[in-house]
Design a protein around this motif. Structure first.
Motif, PDB file in Angstrom:
ATOM      1  N   UNK A 201       0.851  -1.177   0.000  1.00 26.01           N
ATOM      2  CA  UNK A 201       0.000   0.000   0.000  1.00 26.01           C
ATOM      3  C   UNK A 201       0.893   1.236   0.000  1.00 26.01           C
ATOM      4  N   UNK A 202       0.326   2.322  -0.456  1.00 22.83           N
ATOM      5  CA  UNK A 202       1.094   3.564  -0.480  1.00 22.83           C
ATOM      6  C   UNK A 202       1.492   3.935   0.940  1.00 22.83           C
ATOM      7  N   UNK A 203       2.571   4.639   1.062  1.00 21.75           N
ATOM      8  CA  UNK A 203       3.100   4.995   2.373  1.00 21.75           C
ATOM      9  C   UNK A 203       2.085   5.809   3.162  1.00 21.75           C
ATOM     10  N   UNK A 204       1.823   5.378   4.372  1.00 23.04           N
ATOM     11  CA  UNK A 204       0.898   6.078   5.250  1.00 23.04           C
ATOM     12  C   UNK A 204       1.610   6.407   6.552  1.00 23.04           C
ATOM     13  N   UNK A 205       1.335   7.559   7.133  1.00 24.94           N
ATOM     14  CA  UNK A 205       1.968   7.887   8.407  1.00 24.94           C
ATOM     15  C   UNK A 205       1.455   7.009   9.532  1.00 24.94           C
ATOM     16  N   UNK A 206       2.318   6.740  10.494  1.00 24.84           N
ATOM     17  CA  UNK A 206       1.960   5.988  11.704  1.00 24.84           C
ATOM     18  C   UNK A 206       1.450   4.581  11.398  1.00 24.84           C
ATOM     19  N   UNK A 207       2.032   3.935  10.383  1.00 32.10           N
ATOM     20  CA  UNK A 207       1.617   2.587  10.006  1.00 32.10           C
ATOM     21  C   UNK A 207       2.537   1.561  10.655  1.00 32.10           C
ATOM     22  N   UNK A 208       1.920   0.633  11.414  1.00 29.68           N
ATOM     23  CA  UNK A 208       2.671  -0.437  12.071  1.00 29.68           C
ATOM     24  C   UNK A 208       2.281  -1.748  11.407  1.00 29.68           C
ATOM     25  N   UNK A 209       3.243  -2.422  10.772  1.00 28.09           N
ATOM     26  CA  UNK A 209       2.960  -3.658  10.051  1.00 28.09           C
ATOM     27  C   UNK A 209       3.362  -4.866  10.901  1.00 28.09           C
ATOM     28  N   UNK A 210       2.427  -5.774  11.100  1.00 30.20           N
ATOM     29  CA  UNK A 210       2.684  -7.030  11.813  1.00 30.20           C
ATOM     30  C   UNK A 210       2.379  -8.163  10.843  1.00 30.20           C
TER      31      UNK A 210
END
Length: 229
Positions: A201-210
């Protein structure tokens, strides 16, 4: 109390043994999706459509919520939790979640074919030809089929816009309009993305990927949230 809004997809139910998604070849439990999940399929063969959902309902009766469902329900002790689910099963309800928006309908409800406002609970697992609403029209599964409007989308958008924390669990982010919800979450809030194969996905602020299964990913998120709370 902070508002936690969670969008869930097929991946969260898969761990409970429920396949609520299409295979790579476009089949859904061996059927072309347009045969069992479209107004055209319904008009062509009501018996096939009713049997398809009867079998899904029968399987769902014995399915149990997994750790991901249970942890999301338990988070209500510390957060104002709203579940927005693309799944039509009732596993969030079984787990104890109290605020659930079903985007694609509910497996254990039926709907009048004459007046869509008339919705009825289904006792057991079977809906048959000849089962009619109070106005005398055939009942259909209370499912949002391909080509139909998503009536709960406005409620989902409102909840997302009000979220203090937003999470996505077990979805490929390929099914619209549900996949667009993340774009309506405030750029200032944390966003958790939990799936074994996280979509690009396009870069999003405050995104935490698990990048893990729903049960372990939701457990990790819950631990992180309680540390912040």
């Amino acid at each position: 109390m902070q508002k936690l809004v969670v969008l869930t997809g097929a991946g969260i139910s898969a761990e409970s043994g429920i396949a609520t998604f299409r295979d790579a070849n476009g089949l859904w439990e061996g059927h072309n999706v347009m045969e069992v999940a479209s107004p055209e399929g319904w008009r062509k063969n009501k018996e096939l459509v009713l049997d398809f959902y009867n079998q899904r309902r029968k399987a769902c009766l014995t399915a149990k919520p997994n750790a991901a469902h249970r942890i999301l329900a338990e988070l209500e002790a510390d957060f104002d939790v709203t579940i927005i689910t693309q799944n039509v099963d009732n596993l969030h309800e079984k787990a104890g979640s109290t605020k659930i928006i079903h985007l694609h309908g509910e497996l254990f409800k039926s709907q009048s074919t004459l007046d869509p406002r008339l919705v009825y609970p289904i006792e057991g697992w079977e809906l048959k030809v000849g089962d009619k609403c109070e106005m005398g029209s055939q009942l259909r599964p209370f499912i949002v089929w391909f080509g139909e409007q998503v009536p709960m989308m406005d409620a989902a958008l409102e909840a997302t816009q009000q979220a203090d924390i937003f999470a996505i669990v077990g979805t490929s982010l390929l099914v619209y309009p549900a996949a667009s919800l993340i774009d309506y979450a405030s750029p200032k809030i944390p966003k958790y993305l939990i799936d074994p194969m996280i979509a690009r996905i396009s870069s999003l602020p405050n995104l935490i990927k698990l990048e893990e299964a729903a049960s372990t990913g939701v457990a990790r998120m819950a631990s992180m949230l309680k540390d912040l709370n």
